[in-house]
Scaffold this motif. Sequence first.
Motif, PDB file in Angstrom:
ATOM      1  N   SER A 242      -5.609  14.511   0.951  1.00 34.84           N
ATOM      2  CA  SER A 242      -6.179  14.878  -0.349  1.00 34.84           C
ATOM      3  C   SER A 242      -5.597  14.095  -1.515  1.00 34.84           C
ATOM      4  O   SER A 242      -6.287  13.845  -2.507  1.00 34.84           O
ATOM      5  N   GLY A 243      -4.332  13.681  -1.421  1.00 35.55           N
ATOM      6  CA  GLY A 243      -3.725  12.936  -2.524  1.00 35.55           C
ATOM      7  C   GLY A 243      -4.390  11.596  -2.753  1.00 35.55           C
ATOM      8  O   GLY A 243      -4.746  11.235  -3.885  1.00 35.55           O
ATOM      9  N   ALA A 244      -4.582  10.847  -1.686  1.00 35.18           N
ATOM     10  CA  ALA A 244      -5.219   9.537  -1.801  1.00 35.18           C
ATOM     11  C   ALA A 244      -6.680   9.664  -2.210  1.00 35.18           C
ATOM     12  O   ALA A 244      -7.197   8.829  -2.971  1.00 35.18           O
ATOM     13  N   MET A 245      -7.348  10.698  -1.705  1.00 31.02           N
ATOM     14  CA  MET A 245      -8.737  10.919  -2.105  1.00 31.02           C
ATOM     15  C   MET A 245      -8.821  11.192  -3.603  1.00 31.02           C
ATOM     16  O   MET A 245      -9.709  10.672  -4.296  1.00 31.02           O
ATOM     17  N   THR A 246      -7.913  12.000  -4.118  1.00 31.31           N
ATOM     18  CA  THR A 246      -7.887  12.295  -5.554  1.00 31.31           C
ATOM     19  C   THR A 246      -7.642  11.029  -6.369  1.00 31.31           C
ATOM     20  O   THR A 246      -8.243  10.824  -7.426  1.00 31.31           O
ATOM     21  N   ALA A 247      -6.757  10.165  -5.859  1.00 30.42           N
ATOM     22  CA  ALA A 247      -6.466   8.910  -6.561  1.00 30.42           C
ATOM     23  C   ALA A 247      -7.730   8.063  -6.697  1.00 30.42           C
ATOM     24  O   ALA A 247      -7.975   7.453  -7.749  1.00 30.42           O
ATOM     25  N   LEU A 248      -8.543   8.034  -5.650  1.00 32.52           N
ATOM     26  CA  LEU A 248      -9.792   7.276  -5.715  1.00 32.52           C
ATOM     27  C   LEU A 248     -10.776   7.882  -6.713  1.00 32.52           C
ATOM     28  O   LEU A 248     -11.621   7.180  -7.263  1.00 32.52           O
ATOM     29  N   LEU A 249     -10.689   9.191  -6.942  1.00 39.08           N
ATOM     30  CA  LEU A 249     -11.649   9.894  -7.795  1.00 39.08           C
ATOM     31  C   LEU A 249     -11.149  10.107  -9.217  1.00 39.08           C
ATOM     32  O   LEU A 249     -11.882  10.641 -10.056  1.00 39.08           O
ATOM     33  N   LYS A 250      -9.922   9.723  -9.505  1.00 35.25           N
ATOM     34  CA  LYS A 250      -9.294  10.028 -10.798  1.00 35.25           C
ATOM     35  C   LYS A 250     -10.124   9.527 -11.979  1.00 35.25           C
ATOM     36  O   LYS A 250     -10.439  10.279 -12.903  1.00 35.25           O
ATOM     37  N   ASP A 251     -10.490   8.269 -11.974  1.00 31.67           N
ATOM     38  CA  ASP A 251     -11.271   7.721 -13.096  1.00 31.67           C
ATOM     39  C   ASP A 251     -12.699   8.258 -13.084  1.00 31.67           C
ATOM     40  O   ASP A 251     -13.290   8.514 -14.136  1.00 31.67           O
ATOM     41  N   ALA A 252     -13.250   8.433 -11.897  1.00 38.37           N
ATOM     42  CA  ALA A 252     -14.638   8.896 -11.800  1.00 38.37           C
ATOM     43  C   ALA A 252     -14.801  10.294 -12.376  1.00 38.37           C
ATOM     44  O   ALA A 252     -15.885  10.634 -12.876  1.00 38.37           O
ATOM     45  N   LEU A 253     -13.761  11.130 -12.325  1.00 34.28           N
ATOM     46  CA  LEU A 253     -13.887  12.515 -12.771  1.00 34.28           C
ATOM     47  C   LEU A 253     -14.138  12.636 -14.275  1.00 34.28           C
ATOM     48  O   LEU A 253     -14.613  13.669 -14.749  1.00 34.28           O
ATOM     49  N   ALA A 254     -13.850  11.594 -15.027  1.00 34.62           N
ATOM     50  CA  ALA A 254     -14.128  11.608 -16.466  1.00 34.62           C
ATOM     51  C   ALA A 254     -15.633  11.481 -16.694  1.00 34.62           C
ATOM     52  O   ALA A 254     -16.275  10.583 -16.151  1.00 34.62           O
ATOM     53  N   PRO A 255     -16.244  12.371 -17.502  1.00 40.27           N
ATOM     54  CA  PRO A 255     -17.703  12.350 -17.706  1.00 40.27           C
ATOM     55  C   PRO A 255     -18.183  11.085 -18.404  1.00 40.27           C
ATOM     56  O   PRO A 255     -17.456  10.490 -19.213  1.00 40.27           O
TER      57      PRO A 255
END
Length: 557
Positions: A242-255
């Motif tokens: 889950s940590g690495a997955m979150t890292a990939l999604l960090k920028d994408a989560l911003a609207p």
Amino acid sequence: MHKSDIEIAREAKLLPIQEIGAKLGIEPQHLMPYGHTKAKLNLDYIDQLNGHKQGKLILVTAVSPTPAGEGKTTTTIGLCDGLNRIGKSASACIREPSLGPCFGMKGGAAGGGYAQVVPMEDINLHFTGDMHAISAAHNLLSALIDNYIHWSNEIRLDLRRISWRRVVDMNDRQLRHIVSGVGGPGNGFPMESGFDISVASEVMAIFCLAENLEDLQQRLSRIVIGYTRDKQPVTADQIQASGAMTALLKDALAPNLVQTLEHNPVFIHGGPFANIAHGCNSVIATKTALKLSDYVVTEAGFGADLGAEKFFNIKCRKSGLTPDASVLVATVRALKMHGGLAKDQLEGEDLEALKKGLSNLGRHIRNLGQFGIPTTVCINRFSGDSEAELEMIKDYAERHGVKAYVCNHWADGSAGAVELAEAVAGLVDNQQSQFRTLYDDELPLWDKAKLVARNLYGAEDITADMKVRNQFKQFQAEGYGHFPVCMAKTQYSFSTDPKLMGAPNNHVVPIRELSLSAGAEFLVVVCGEIMRMPGLPRVPAANNIYVNDNGDIEGLF
């Protein structure tokens, strides 16, 4: 001669995205520009908005989809522009298009005519890379599962019970069912698997329901990837993914912030399918918009029996959002198809077919009433509609307790949606929403599915074989009984038969399989022949898309 949607979009004079942000009170330093006309909002800035005003939330939904088209996104944009035209502070929240439908049957998904979001080509293709990030995070988990099995498999994952598949954001029927790991020990273990389309991924559903990065990582960690030989669930957290997955999604989560043709703000973020997933844009984008605008217009995928039901029973339940009104989009053409006409028979007045097709509109009006929010009907006008046909719809709606308004936003932009905007503003300002979900958390999973089928689809009952019934019991016993159900069925009918149009009654809904989305916190109930990976039609839209001599994309919409 009418201009095409892409010609209209290309002629638009776009404002710098900083000026669109300024309309919402966003200072330039809180925007992360992607070129001149797109930007993401900084997540730290969003955290600072707690305690800001709470705007009114308006859902745009529609009658059951037909090939004739309904114009739900077009109406969402037209209503947003219309509200701003009458002096209201309004923004829109919609989903990001998937490449599958864009290159398959649908074409683009950024509105149409003079009710569009721009830059249209960017939005329909790679945009800010969110779709790619979601696909990458999903497939990283797939790779980590295979790697864990290859090197140790201390948990003793059962290779026959790996439930986590791979994804690609494209319609590719050849990948629905595959065998991976062939070619000897160095290539892993042979396993049956398959691909879903990216917008059907649980990662997409989680992405759109997460409140912040911490919530995102916690939800990702709870994903059930498969089962051991003694049938114990194994999560993404147990293989440290889950940590690495979150890292990939960090920028994408911003609207993402863009603009309409009339320079009004639109948040486009996330794009779950309304069949397998819940068909709504992200919670983060919706809540951010509500803190920055007095009115927020959002949409949910497909007809009200799918997208709106999931918006109410999943998105609002999980996020605490309270919708203030709904707008039900209908067209003369679509209702005539529900009355039995083929697509090539829609030209010219046909009051008899329209009268038969109105049952579909009536069922949706009744269904929306079960959720306790004020509703109005938007008749999205086409040039061939007769006055008698329009009056018939208005009279029918009024007899069913709602007002219907003829709208011309496709042809006239905001000017064509003023009457609807005034009506909707009046609804949310003067009527108190009595919003309620269709069922309580405590209702057993089987009963939740039956309630949706009976109350919204007009079904007599649901049916399933013993294997599926035992799965319901298993998930109930494992502690997932409080989850809502995400009903996955054809969008073209209230039944599971896409050819059964109108408002069928007393049919039976067959449940084919169940899929647990433990991180997204819902149970996918697959009904009939619905698929997680669509195929391309005989003549896909991609065949007519090309780059012309000037470097412009043609045929996208």
